[in-house]
Design an enzyme around this catalytic site. Structure first.
Site, PDB file in Angstrom:
ATOM      1  N   GLU A 150     -10.416  83.795  17.984  1.00  0.00           N
ATOM      2  CA  GLU A 150      -9.983  84.951  17.183  1.00  0.00           C
ATOM      3  C   GLU A 150      -8.743  84.625  16.343  1.00  0.00           C
ATOM      4  O   GLU A 150      -7.690  85.271  16.477  1.00  0.00           O
ATOM      5  CB  GLU A 150      -9.712  86.161  18.069  1.00  0.00           C
ATOM      6  CG  GLU A 150     -10.952  86.705  18.720  1.00  0.00           C
ATOM      7  CD  GLU A 150     -10.731  88.047  19.414  1.00  0.00           C
ATOM      8  OE1 GLU A 150      -9.568  88.404  19.680  1.00  0.00           O
ATOM      9  OE2 GLU A 150     -11.726  88.719  19.694  1.00  0.00           O
ATOM     10  N   GLU A 310     -18.273  87.868  22.152  1.00  0.00           N
ATOM     11  CA  GLU A 310     -17.578  88.668  23.174  1.00  0.00           C
ATOM     12  C   GLU A 310     -17.857  90.143  22.950  1.00  0.00           C
ATOM     13  O   GLU A 310     -17.831  90.609  21.806  1.00  0.00           O
ATOM     14  CB  GLU A 310     -16.050  88.550  23.032  1.00  0.00           C
ATOM     15  CG  GLU A 310     -15.418  87.273  23.438  1.00  0.00           C
ATOM     16  CD  GLU A 310     -13.891  87.338  23.245  1.00  0.00           C
ATOM     17  OE1 GLU A 310     -13.319  88.442  23.244  1.00  0.00           O
ATOM     18  OE2 GLU A 310     -13.300  86.270  23.068  1.00  0.00           O
TER      19      GLU A 310
HETATM   20  C1  GAL Z   1     -10.426  89.374  22.670  1.00  0.00           C
HETATM   21  C2  GAL Z   1     -10.033  87.984  23.154  1.00  0.00           C
HETATM   22  C3  GAL Z   1     -10.317  87.782  24.625  1.00  0.00           C
HETATM   23  C4  GAL Z   1      -9.895  88.979  25.412  1.00  0.00           C
HETATM   24  C5  GAL Z   1     -10.605  90.196  24.893  1.00  0.00           C
HETATM   25  C6  GAL Z   1     -10.278  91.438  25.662  1.00  0.00           C
HETATM   26  O1  GAL Z   1      -9.592  89.753  21.634  1.00  0.00           O
HETATM   27  O2  GAL Z   1     -10.683  86.987  22.420  1.00  0.00           O
HETATM   28  O3  GAL Z   1      -9.623  86.634  25.063  1.00  0.00           O
HETATM   29  O4  GAL Z   1      -8.526  89.148  25.311  1.00  0.00           O
HETATM   30  O5  GAL Z   1     -10.236  90.405  23.548  1.00  0.00           O
HETATM   31  O6  GAL Z   1     -10.847  92.576  25.127  1.00  0.00           O
END
Ligand code: GAL
Length: 634
Positions: A150, A310
């Protein structure tokens, strides 16, 4: 192996074994197999566990995990571990920590604590990527590379002296002469003219009540997005020097307000597009934002399959109130992403942490363990995805309507001295998308630089507040209209060129004046608590204008407010101009007429979305949190 996203459906998530004992690793393997997991992302935040001091690497634990995963038939999406530099590095080189606009150097201790222009960070990150590729580039479990994480989430802009030097180099390349820069930035205002390059600084905090030069700020965002891209490219080159067979990507952020990176520009640098999406828990219709972001991501991927890297099984831990997902919701979310083009469903994270900042973030294996609602859902999703493997080779069906989404305009609209501070670029784009979603009309996304050939594939192109348009872009959209395409543009579209210099002779430039036949003379923003009535019964908020239709026909005029009698909505042939922010009911009625006139296909609506991908049709009912998919023949 091709350098594209493999035609498989991936299932799994970020796996952080360094937080757990070996005993747990073995239990993880059993549970992953039970859930149908076939891919995990390793090492996102592992720098400090992999390089324990300058040049001292400890790969033992990662070797073990790689082998364990392979024995269990699970592939690896290997992160380069560069998302957060370790304490020994920031201690030795505090100058790589970022500096904010007020000149304060930020401390080590959170994450992503590095200046995006730091040569030390860049060199050390590329070195680590290089070590990793030498060690794991030919491991049979390796499926793909995941550079950093990110980018630009917490450190998009740095205002330190090193950044300032790089900035001046970037400016010299862009403008060549100071005269050109002074012209573009309009520096004959507020005594801002520069006579030497070294007089120019990053747009640091200015005296209270004043703002940095808007074009300087806009250029700084462009510069910073480019600096971050350089970091990505340095790591990519280190990997490619050794491994020529595995695809390389980085996870974008598709969240309503993540504006720091121009992903249209980045999309051509990744072997396939990957993104992260988190629901806005308090929004009862957050599945519409999910659809928006999935469609936008498919736009970055030029319509090809992409990967949801994710999302969450249930609550996150970083919103005001972190609502748990209802039964069925996580499955509906995942299948919406798959229907809209993702080759799988990946999560943050596999097992919920017991300490650290994200211990209350949901995971595939929750604190409650395997005998839990979440893990049962996880197993159910695994079974569902296994039935859909065939879909991976097929793209999502193309929409008939395209929406222009423009980071450059978004950046320019982030300045604080506009006609109203109510302006919120992504909100307006969401308003329009939401109305169409509810009507069952699908939307693709295109960049303002989309080629005429791409535009020609759509019956209509929507431009909610595409504030900046170059002459060339303006001509391209005008040509689209003259060739029979239908354009819908809102207020504050085409106002300035790419230097954010206002075009004269009627707001909106030639596109609004000639192609849409409307002469906008003056803006007339509306009080926050008020709305304006239109002659067709619609209501507008935030914005009104003194405008008249020249070659267009007036669809509705303002009935009240200072610009009463002026054109609010106008239509020329098959194109429309909308001069106000219509409320939801008015917008739905507008797009209902529009889709009828253009004879657009409609499927679903009323909380149910119906999407086709390959020979599959998905019907996802977000009100009931249920889904069905079936194979179709037509
Ligand atoms: C994203 C990040 C992850 C985790 C996740 C939690 O921004 O890539 O490492 O922090 O959010 O929602």
């Amino acid at each position: 192996m091709s350098l594209e996203l493999p035609a498989e459906i991936f299932y799994g998530g970020d796996y952080n074994p360094e937080q757990w004992s070996r005993e747990v690793w073995h239990e993880d393997m059993r549970l992953m197999r039970e859930a149908g997991v076939n891919l995990v992302t390793l090492g996102v935040f592992s720098w400090t566990n992999l390089e324990t001091s300058e040049g001292h690497y400890d790969f033992g634990w990662l070797d073990e995990i790689f082998d364990l995963l392979h024995e269990n038939g699970i592939g690896v999406d290997l992160a380069t571990a560069t998302a957060s530099p370790p304490a020994w590095l920031t201690k030795a080189h505090p100058e790589l920590l970022p500096v904010n606009a007020a000149g304060t150097r930020l401390a080590h201790g959170g994450r992503q604590g590095y200046c995006v222009s730091s040569p030390i960070y860049k060199r050390k990150a590329a070195e680590l990527a290089s070590e990793l590729v030498k060690r794991y580039g030919s491991h049979p479990a390796l499926k793909m590379w995941h550079i950093n994480n990110e980018y630009g989430c917490h450190n998009p802009l740095c205002f330190c002296e090193v950044s300032a030097e790089n900035w001046r180099i970037w400016l010299k390349e862009k403008y060549e002469t100071l005269d050109a820069l002074n012209r573009a930035w309009g520096t004959n205002f507020w005594s801002q003219r520069y006579h030497q390059w070294d007089e120019i600084n990053p747009p640091r905090q200015t005296p209270d009540g004043t703002f940095p030069n808007p074009t300087q700020m806009l250029d700084y965002r462009r510069f910073s997005s480019d600096q971050i891209l350089d970091l990505y490219l340095a790591e990519k080159a280190a990997i490619r020097a050794v491994d020529t067979i595995h695809p390389i990507t980085t996870n974008f952020m598709s969240m309503k307000h993540s504006m720091n990176i121009d992903y249209w520009r980045w999309a051509s640098e990744v072997d396939f597009v990957a993104t992260d999406h988190y629901l806005i828990a308090e929004d009862p219709e957050n599945y519409i934002d999910l659809a928006f972001q999935a469609d936008l991501t498919r736009g970055f991927a030029s319509g090809k399959p992409w990967l949801l890297m994710e999302h969450s099984t249930s609550a996150v831990n970083w919103q005001e109130r972190n609502l748990a997902k209802a039964d069925g919701e996580m499955l509906c979310n995942s299948l919406t992403h798959v229907a809209r083009g993702s080759n799988g469903s990946m999560f943050f994270q596999w097992r919920a942490s017991v300490s650290g900042s994200e211990k209350y973030h949901s995971a595939m294996v929750p604190h409650a363990g395997e005998d839990s609602r979440i893990f049962r859902n996880v197993k159910q999703l695994g079974e569902e995805l296994q039935k859909l493997t065939e879909i991976a080779a097929h793209p999502t069906e193309k929409a008939q309507v395209a929406m222009v989404f423009d980071y450059q305009s978004w950046w320019a609209l982030a300045q604080r001295n506009l006609p109203t501070t109510s302006i919120d670029y992504p909100e307006l784009a969401h308003d329009w998308y939401r109305a169409l979603w509810k009507l069952g009309v699908r939307v693709d996304f295109v960049s303002p630089d989309a080629s005429p050939l791409v535009l020609a594939q759509y019956r209509a192109v929507l431009m909610p507040m595409t504030y900046m348009l170059s002459e060339q872009q303006e001509r391209k959209f005008a040509e689209y209209v003259s060739q029979g395409g239908s354009l819908v543009a809102s207020y504050f579209t085409g106002i300035s060129n790419l230097d954010d210099t206002v075009k004269l002779g009627g707001y909106g430039g030639a596109l609004v004046r000639e192609s849409l036949g409307v002469l906008v003379e003056e803006f007339a923003p509306v009080r926050q608590t008020e709305r304006v009535l239109l002659s067709n019964g619609a209501f507008g908020t935030e914005w009104a204008e003194f405008a008249k239709a020249t070659t267009a026909e007036v669809v509705a005029t303002y009935q009240d407010g200072v610009s009463a009698g002026s054109a609010a909505i106008a239509k020329k042939e098959r194109s429309w101009y909308i001069g106000t922010r219509l409320d939801e009911a008015s917008l739905m009625s507008f797009f209902d007429d529009f889709s009828l006139e253009l004879q657009l296909e409609k499927r679903g609506g009323n909380g149910v979305e119906v999407i086709r991908r390959g020979s599959y049709e998905f019907a996802i009912d977000h009100t009931q949190k249920t889904f069905v998919w079936s194979q179709i023949n037509d």
